[in-house]
Design an enzyme around this catalytic site. Sequence first.
Site, PDB file in Angstrom:
ATOM      1  N   LYS A 245     -10.345   5.881   3.847  1.00 53.49           N
ATOM      2  CA  LYS A 245     -11.508   5.374   4.069  1.00 53.49           C
ATOM      3  C   LYS A 245     -12.666   5.921   3.429  1.00 53.49           C
ATOM      4  O   LYS A 245     -14.180   5.223   3.303  1.00 53.49           O
ATOM      5  CB  LYS A 245     -11.986   5.933   6.089  1.00 53.49           C
ATOM      6  CG  LYS A 245     -12.952   6.007   6.386  1.00 53.49           C
ATOM      7  CD  LYS A 245     -13.619   3.912   7.125  1.00 53.49           C
ATOM      8  CE  LYS A 245     -15.399   3.477   6.395  1.00 53.49           C
ATOM      9  NZ  LYS A 245     -15.950   3.763   5.380  1.00 53.49           N
TER      10      LYS A 245
ATOM     11  N   CYS B 286     -13.788   0.117   8.074  1.00 54.31           N
ATOM     12  CA  CYS B 286     -12.573  -0.228   7.088  1.00 54.31           C
ATOM     13  C   CYS B 286     -12.503   0.553   5.874  1.00 54.31           C
ATOM     14  O   CYS B 286     -13.726   0.222   5.060  1.00 54.31           O
ATOM     15  CB  CYS B 286     -12.724  -1.824   6.916  1.00 54.31           C
ATOM     16  SG  CYS B 286     -13.412  -2.916   8.494  1.00 54.31           S
TER      17      CYS B 286
ATOM     18  N   CYS C  87       0.593  -1.530   0.139  1.00 54.11           N
ATOM     19  CA  CYS C  87       0.318  -0.281  -0.007  1.00 54.11           C
ATOM     20  C   CYS C  87       0.220   1.453  -0.344  1.00 54.11           C
ATOM     21  O   CYS C  87       0.275   1.876  -0.089  1.00 54.11           O
ATOM     22  CB  CYS C  87      -1.095  -0.146   1.052  1.00 54.11           C
ATOM     23  SG  CYS C  87      -1.869  -1.210   1.339  1.00 54.11           S
TER      24      CYS C  87
ATOM     25  N   HIS D 238      -9.036   3.605  -1.604  1.00 47.32           N
ATOM     26  CA  HIS D 238      -7.476   2.759  -1.576  1.00 47.32           C
ATOM     27  C   HIS D 238      -7.280   1.824  -2.291  1.00 47.32           C
ATOM     28  O   HIS D 238      -7.281   1.130  -2.215  1.00 47.32           O
ATOM     29  CB  HIS D 238      -7.376   1.946   0.144  1.00 47.32           C
ATOM     30  CG  HIS D 238      -6.209   1.347   0.204  1.00 47.32           C
ATOM     31  ND1 HIS D 238      -5.138   2.106  -0.335  1.00 47.32           N
ATOM     32  CD2 HIS D 238      -5.704   0.579   1.261  1.00 47.32           C
ATOM     33  CE1 HIS D 238      -3.728   1.313   0.247  1.00 47.32           C
ATOM     34  NE2 HIS D 238      -4.516   0.201   0.820  1.00 47.32           N
TER      35      HIS D 238
END
Length: 393
Positions: free
Chosen positions: A332, A210, A86, A336
């Site tokens: 969030k 998540c 990431c 992502h």
Amino acid sequence: MRDAYVIGAGQTDFGAMPEESYRSLFETAYENAVDSVPDGFDGEAVDEAVVGNLGVGGRQLGLPGPAVTEHVGLHGVPCSRVENACAASGYAVRQAVQAVRSGMADVVVAGGVEVMSDMSSDVTKYWLGVSGETEWERLTGTTFAGVYAQMASAYLDRYDDATADHLSMAAVKNHANGAKNPHAHLGFECSMDQAVGAPIVADPLNLYHCCPTSDGASVALVASEDVVGEYTDDPVRIAGVGAASDRVGLFQRDDYTAVEASARAGEAAYEMAGVGPDELDFAEVHDCFAIAELLAYEDLGFCGRGEAPYLLEEGETDLDGDLPVNASGGLKSKGHPIGATGAGQVAEAFKQLTGQAGERQVEGAARGLTHNVGGSGGAAVVHVFEREREVAR
């Protein structure tokens, strides 16, 4: 060494875009970055390119960097691909800074791209999992949500005043900000009741704790002090850069309630910039799960250990607080797309420091930080940016 500057930055929308390819996404982000350069930009000036990408779904695992840079017309420009989970494009920006500061390049394209929404949830879960420790975490069935749930459980157990409600407070704040961001994947507000009452994913983390899996791309244009005046008379300087690695597996670490790589990367970035966390006007931190944002507050020195809940309770990290965190909506709400996240944070920092963030603009923003984490903390990279004209006053 020479100073490095961001002269332009842009991104695509983040979200589920099955009609797009990794090439078309990168092209849009690159064009948006070029359009953001105040005095114009010609791709012929580019000396090097660095692209962050995990390769979700196995597409173009070999040479994805040249595949996208050639597509946007950067013919013959040397390009390398960075894979640090990431944190891939955060490290791509760091590599661009190194090339400029060393004198090997004057203008570098640094970005990232990921396509994640065109696969089944099982396949996506697999590709997310490859960024964790394979033998003892992934092959035994542990997901990333499961790993961060362990971190959240350890944190709530250690600090009596911390509750799952604080995780929900972070989610509510970021959704409020994301609702002001036209690029956000989940660009809607949510109530505290919704954030508290959502279905459990991995106890104590629920759905609102998540981040989503997103498609998207982002690009930052980095230039040296020798040429920055050709592109703008109000530059954004990359004042500090720090990076660190740690054990990939959570079970291999001594402490589940801190991300040591983040702390070390932050310290290095502050030292290079000659500033402390109390001199920041905003921060974009890696909130892949709500607990990650709380840990980032503490790892980066925004508060002491165990004090992150108080920052949320007092509104310190709200958009109108003393230190707004994730004005973009964060991972969030903004989304992502793994390989694009770090450079996407840089694009937000550039917008904030040049007064182009619209409804989510942080008033008087002159210095900001981005914080990008790979996996559950196996890698981290931190950048400190400042608007030279403003900090010189």
